[in-house]
Design an enzyme around this catalytic site. Structure first.
Site, PDB file in Angstrom:
ATOM      1  N   HIS A  52     -39.834  22.706  17.700  1.00  0.00           N
ATOM      2  CA  HIS A  52     -40.201  23.847  16.508  1.00  0.00           C
ATOM      3  C   HIS A  52     -38.857  24.673  16.032  1.00  0.00           C
ATOM      4  O   HIS A  52     -38.554  25.172  14.464  1.00  0.00           O
ATOM      5  CB  HIS A  52     -40.880  25.389  17.420  1.00  0.00           C
ATOM      6  CG  HIS A  52     -41.379  26.014  16.375  1.00  0.00           C
ATOM      7  ND1 HIS A  52     -42.711  26.147  16.026  1.00  0.00           N
ATOM      8  CD2 HIS A  52     -41.077  27.156  16.444  1.00  0.00           C
ATOM      9  CE1 HIS A  52     -42.973  26.911  15.502  1.00  0.00           C
ATOM     10  NE2 HIS A  52     -41.745  27.909  15.657  1.00  0.00           N
ATOM     11  N   HIS A  99     -49.068  29.031  11.892  1.00  0.00           N
ATOM     12  CA  HIS A  99     -48.703  29.742  13.229  1.00  0.00           C
ATOM     13  C   HIS A  99     -50.237  28.713  13.968  1.00  0.00           C
ATOM     14  O   HIS A  99     -51.105  29.142  14.746  1.00  0.00           O
ATOM     15  CB  HIS A  99     -48.902  30.824  13.217  1.00  0.00           C
ATOM     16  CG  HIS A  99     -48.271  31.420  14.436  1.00  0.00           C
ATOM     17  ND1 HIS A  99     -48.672  32.878  15.058  1.00  0.00           N
ATOM     18  CD2 HIS A  99     -46.774  31.370  14.580  1.00  0.00           C
ATOM     19  CE1 HIS A  99     -47.263  33.476  15.849  1.00  0.00           C
ATOM     20  NE2 HIS A  99     -46.668  32.318  15.353  1.00  0.00           N
ATOM     21  N   ASN A 100     -50.083  27.460  14.078  1.00  0.00           N
ATOM     22  CA  ASN A 100     -51.391  26.836  14.128  1.00  0.00           C
ATOM     23  C   ASN A 100     -51.726  26.194  15.667  1.00  0.00           C
ATOM     24  O   ASN A 100     -53.116  27.321  16.542  1.00  0.00           O
ATOM     25  CB  ASN A 100     -51.231  25.476  14.099  1.00  0.00           C
ATOM     26  CG  ASN A 100     -50.805  25.155  12.086  1.00  0.00           C
ATOM     27  OD1 ASN A 100     -51.271  26.314  11.706  1.00  0.00           O
ATOM     28  ND2 ASN A 100     -50.629  23.816  11.745  1.00  0.00           N
ATOM     29  N   ASP A 121     -39.061  37.728   8.200  1.00  0.00           N
ATOM     30  CA  ASP A 121     -38.797  36.633   7.748  1.00  0.00           C
ATOM     31  C   ASP A 121     -38.093  37.062   6.058  1.00  0.00           C
ATOM     32  O   ASP A 121     -37.181  36.986   5.503  1.00  0.00           O
ATOM     33  CB  ASP A 121     -39.606  34.947   7.092  1.00  0.00           C
ATOM     34  CG  ASP A 121     -38.782  34.665   8.286  1.00  0.00           C
ATOM     35  OD1 ASP A 121     -38.204  34.886   9.275  1.00  0.00           O
ATOM     36  OD2 ASP A 121     -39.899  32.910   9.121  1.00  0.00           O
ATOM     37  N   GLN A 318     -42.856  40.451  19.197  1.00  0.00           N
ATOM     38  CA  GLN A 318     -43.424  40.618  18.339  1.00  0.00           C
ATOM     39  C   GLN A 318     -42.431  42.146  17.608  1.00  0.00           C
ATOM     40  O   GLN A 318     -41.947  42.826  18.380  1.00  0.00           O
ATOM     41  CB  GLN A 318     -44.722  40.337  17.666  1.00  0.00           C
ATOM     42  CG  GLN A 318     -45.266  39.065  17.966  1.00  0.00           C
ATOM     43  CD  GLN A 318     -44.850  37.925  17.023  1.00  0.00           C
ATOM     44  OE1 GLN A 318     -45.037  37.546  16.029  1.00  0.00           O
ATOM     45  NE2 GLN A 318     -44.617  37.816  17.693  1.00  0.00           N
ATOM     46  N   ASN A 543     -41.613  24.759   6.573  1.00  0.00           N
ATOM     47  CA  ASN A 543     -41.743  24.765   8.158  1.00  0.00           C
ATOM     48  C   ASN A 543     -42.101  23.905   8.184  1.00  0.00           C
ATOM     49  O   ASN A 543     -43.029  23.218   7.792  1.00  0.00           O
ATOM     50  CB  ASN A 543     -42.752  26.466   8.882  1.00  0.00           C
ATOM     51  CG  ASN A 543     -43.205  25.890   9.693  1.00  0.00           C
ATOM     52  OD1 ASN A 543     -44.700  26.104   9.660  1.00  0.00           O
ATOM     53  ND2 ASN A 543     -42.724  26.068  10.797  1.00  0.00           N
TER      54      ASN A 543
END
Lengths: 746, 230
Positions: A52, A99-100, A121, A318, A543
């Site tokens: 990742h 964001h799987n 981002d 977060q 990504n």
């Protein structure tokens, strides 16, 4: 360099493997450090070298994608997101991200934090987000778990994005059995910055203080990056602490505070905290500036009392930002944090050591060369083996002659069936849950177009944007299918009157260690590169999401989602998709073929799952798009809508629907009826033209040497095909508008 | 004439409102911070949409306690013009400047789309320029927009002609199928008894810019602003 041995238990090979590192990677770490790492150091490497964060299995191929372009202000990978010049001193900043894995086990928070992450981002670069899109894929819609996932994901995206206050203007939703265990949740954000007023993720100037601001740090999301770097299995629910929890209210506050910070001259560099949390932001910023950092982990504002050093380092809590401030300007930034009631702390300082050094209670706990952790530095790079997938044989075995064509009577049944299909019917059940109008810039609310169009306030320009990928085509032919994804995105932009400018990609694949999956990846990248070169739409970043599978037998379709932005220039006019007036002529631009390959009709009506990708020719596609852009700029066109899922019939219906008009068409060729009406041959656009401009329009198309066919005219609401009555547009409205909602609410 | 747009942490339609007043109607417009203790001599106070303080407790329940709201309440009591849209309407109800409450939508989902509303009275500044027989296209975007009040309050609203708008179909029919959230009697907006405080769930500020192809909201603002010129 520091000769001090960090305090803590030494790590073992077994621990390294438990954290997802390979034995040779553990050896490499020992070599870099010249000693055995502590457990904390090992944890740091395990997340930074995870797929990742490190792109270790993809970067070789990603580097082959075109990155150059005259509009590009930042090259792919150099910044958090892509940046292109749109004139008037403004830049458009955009990126898509997956964001799987979190969404597969906790759809609401998984999707919500995906939205939060991608927006950070954008604004961590100094751009204010102005629009969001998303691309969602789920399994069989009749499955109860699928419905639960859809409801959760949509609510998560909605609740986060709506409160954050940026409109969700576009997206796509697909259902296919291949996504049963692994749904895909890809979120894109688009922002606007002033050229020259953006900020980089750098840590220049030894002695400068390092601030953290935003939410406090908790134990959520620890090892999230590592979690996203393995297959989804029955045990994945045990990884629930790997899923972060989002708070859009904090996100909104840190957005506004960040924007105010950048109006001062106090900021050296800024980065959001995403995957691998404090570890990733500190090491990447230090590596980029060839500096180092001393970080005092006990200074980090924490949500709970008993956090270990590695938990603080790896937490993916977060809504947190890291900012390097010019020494002496502390008061300036603290005033802003306090205005917005944000938690903040100085947690360290920039050094010239080129090491990231993490302290806890005055003890050194980890001491690592920053460069050794990051992509482009010491992170591993692998070239994986690939072999042609065995299923290709089944695909090539398909013979259209074995499928009976439909009669006109059957076509009438199929027309009703196809408009109710979840991949074709209106997605309003989904998008009505998103605030699409906040910001008062959305120009497609009241005038529908093939892509979202938003106005850039303060200019007379608009930006068009879209996300596209028909992954079934990529499965059938990774090279061509990936080109088609780029071509469709460009076609959608061109249908709004916009010139395609650049793309961002979200590459969703199975396990890269499976050579057949890797084949799909390699050929998808090759196809994407070729198409992007043709359309002059460089890749600004994106990504990679591997491991979207639960075993090697059920990887998701290779899904290289394309997010594309384009510009409607000053004086240009937005083109819309709706037929305007009875009597206008209807044209199909592009070639029509005897082709039902991989169409929704073939797969779901005829139940034939394996067939090649539909007909596609990149050069033809480009010529057709150029011809349409010219026709739009000469004001020869009343509407433009590309044919995609469901083929010509669906495209005609979608153009007829907004003003409740209809269409009378005549097939001018000897194609099969099913191929003509429901086939998904690419590079076709349905255009309506007022009869007065017929000659001028046809002359222009001839100059561009493209194939076109005048198939009929717009009616006052009735639908007629080859003189057969197909009823009235309003007969189909309920099916098209409500089928998806009815399925999901049942 | 000066308009003040209140910004709470979590407001997100504040800039849209400022853009509308400033760029579309040429009004001097200032933003008022939730911690401010002064309304800067504004003639109209606008409470924008959004999620004030996150709206985690109950929409508007925290905002009513903010320093600025104490001044807005005093300003309204003296007859000052106050308008709240969406979260602003919720805050006005929580502050008891308007009667009733906004509950979760009956279908329990956030809902953003164009809807049509029909004015129910022309005897307010906000509706003075409208036509009783026209359906106006104004978008909604909310999860908690179901207007509710008890029977006595409803009777008073009717008796005092305080119902500003009802949801209707594109053709102007006020019926259950055109009610987007289960609001009592399709109520979309109300005013107070002294007709100087206005609240509505639909967003007229999203329907003023010709470049977005819907200007049905302009007449509301024109009515309100012309009152200030008098």
């Amino acid at each position: 360099m520091s000769q001090v041995q960090p305090v803590g238990n030494l790590a073992s090979l077994e621990q390294a493997q438990q954290l997802g590192l390979r034995p040779e990677e553990f050896e490499k770490i020992k070599e870099i450090l010249g000693r055995v790492p502590t457990f904390t150091e090992l944890s740091i490497y395990s997340v930074m070298w995870s797929e990742h964060c490190s792109y270790k299995n993809s970067i070789i191929w990603l580097k082959t994608l075109p990155k150059e372009g005259e509009k590009m202000l930042a090259k792919a990978g150099e910044e958090n997101a892509g940046l292109i010049d749109i004139g008037d001193g403004l830049a458009c900043c955009f990126k898509i991200e997956s964001h799987n894995h979190p969404s597969a086990i906790e759809p609401y928070q998984g999707a919500a934090t995906g939205v939060g992450g991608i927006n950070r981002d954008i604004f961590s670069m100094g751009a204010r987000p102005i629009a969001q899109l998303n691309s969602l894929r789920f399994g069989n819609i009749h499955n109860e778990r699928t419905k639960w996932l859809v409801r959760g994901v949509v609510k998560g995206i909605g609740n986060y994005g709506n409160a954050f206050g940026i409109p969700t203007v576009g997206g796509e939703v697909y259902f296919d059995d291949c996504y049963q265990i692994n749904p895909l949740v890809n979120a894109m954000s688009v922002g606007i910055a002033k050229v020259g007023h953006t900020v980089s993720a750098i840590a220049d100037g030894p002695g400068n203080p390092v601030y953290i601001f935003g939410s406090a740090t908790g134990k959520d999301g620890i090892h999230g990056a590592a979690f996203a770097s393995k297959d989804i299995t029955e045990d994945s629910a045990k990884d629930l602490p790997s899923v972060q929890v989002g708070d859009p209210f904090w996100e909104k506050l840190i957005l506004e505070a960040s924007m105010e910070l950048l109006e001062t001259d106090a900021v050296v560099g800024m980065q959001d905290m995403g995957a691998a949390g404090i570890t990733c932001s500190t090491s990447e910023m230090a590596a980029k500036s060839k500096t180092g950092m001393k970080i005092w982990l006990d200074k980090v504002p924490m949500r709970q009392a008993d956090m270990k050093d590695w938990e603080i380092l790896l937490s993916e809590s977060q809504e947190r930002m890291l900012v390097i401030v010019k020494k002496g300007q502390e008061k300036t930034v603290e005033k802003i944090f306090e205005k917005w009631d944000l938690t903040y702390a100085i947690i360290g300082e920039v050094t010239d050591s080129e090491h990231v050094q993490y302290y806890m209670n005055n003890e050194l706990r980890a001491d690592i060369p920053a460069e050794s952790l990051v992509l482009g530095g010491g992170a591993p790079v692998y070239e994986r083996a690939y072999t042609e997938p065995k299923y290709f044989k089944d695909i090539q075995a398909f013979q259209i002659d074995n499928i009976a064509d439909c009669s006109m009577d059957e076509a009438k049944q199929i027309a009703k069936w196809i408009l109710a299909q979840p991949n074709i019917a209106s997605k309003k059940w989904v998008y009505n849950q998103y605030d699409s109008m906040v910001g008062t810039i959305n120009q497609t609310t009241n005038k529908a177009s093939d892509a979202a169009v938003v106005k850039v306030k303060g200019t007379d320009k608009s930006i068009a944007m879209t996300v596209d990928c028909n992954s079934r085509f990529v499965y059938a032919d990774p090279f061509k299918g990936s080109m088609m994804a780029v071509a469709e995105a460009a076609r959608n932009l061109v249908c709004t009157g916009a010139e395609p400018a650049a793309i961002t990609n979200c590459l969703n694949f199975g396990n890269p260690y499976n050579p057949e999956v890797y084949y799909q990846f390699v050929y998808a990248i090759k196809g994407m590169g070729e198409a992007c070169r043709k359309f002059d739409t460089p890749v600004t970043g994106g990504n990679v999401s591997f491991y979207n599978q639960s075993s090697d037998d059920n990887a998701v379709f290779p899904t290289p989602t394309i997010g594309m932005v384009g510009l409607i220039p000053s004086g240009g006019k937005q083109m819309t998709l709706d037929f305007k007036k009875e009597g206008d002529l209807i044209y199909v631009l592009g070639e029509q073929h005897n082709d039902i390959n991989s169409s929704q009709y073939l797969v779901h009506y005829k139940n034939v799952k394996q067939s090649p990708a539909p007909y596609f020719d990149l050069d033809q596609e480009y010529k057709i798009q150029q011809a349409l852009l010219a026709a739009i700029s000469h004001q020869l066109v009343e509407s433009a809508h590309d044919t995609s899922e469901g083929g010509l019939f669906v495209a005609l219906f979608e153009s007829a629907k907004p003003n409740q008009l209809g269409f009378h068409i005549q097939q001018n060729n000897a194609l099969r009826k099913d191929a003509y009406l429901f086939g998904e041959t690419q590079s076709r656009i349905v255009v309506s033209v007022t009869p007065l401009k017929k000659q001028a329009f046809e002359n222009l198309l001839s100059q561009h040497a493209i194939t076109f066919d005048c198939i009929g005219h717009v009616s006052n609401g009735s639908i007629e095909i080859n003189a057969e009555q197909f009823g009235h547009t309003t007969d189909y409205m309920n099916l098209y508008e409500n089928s998806l909602g009815n399925l999901l609410e049942s | 004439m000066k308009v003040g747009v209140v910004i709470f942490p979590g407001s997100n339609c504040d800039q849209d409102a400022i853009y509308a007043f400033n760029n579309q109607f040429g009004c001097e417009t200032v933003s008022l911070w939730h911690k401010d203790e002064d309304l800067q001599a504004c003639d109209l106070i606008f409470l924008p949409g959004g999620f004030s303080y996150g709206d985690y407790l109950r929409s508007g329940a925290i905002a009513k306690l903010s320093p600025i709201m104490q001044h807005v309440i005093a300003f309204a009591a003296k007859g000052g013009l106050v308008m709240g849209v969406c979260n602003g309407f919720q805050i006005l109800c929580e502050s008891n400047l308007l009667p009733g409450a906004l509950l979760h939508n009956d279908h329990q989902k956030f809902n953003c789309k164009n809807v049509w509303i029909k004015p129910q009275t022309l005897h307010t500044h906000l509706t003075s320029e409208l036509d009783l027989n026209t359906a106006y296209k104004i978008p909604i975007a909310h999860g908690e927009g179901r207007y509710y009040c008890n029977e006595e309050t409803l009777a008073l609203l009717k008796q005092n002609d305080q119902i500003l708008f009802r949801y209707c179909s594109e053709n102007g029919h006020i019926d259950a199928s055109s009610n987007p959230n289960g609001s009592l009697e399709n109520i979309a907006g109300i005013c107070n008894q002294t007709r100087n405080v206005f609240g509505m769930m639909p967003h007229p500020e999203r329907a003023v810019d010709a470049e977005l192809f819907n200007t049905d909201g302009r007449l509301l603002f024109e009515g309100l602003l012309s009152a200030l010129l008098k």
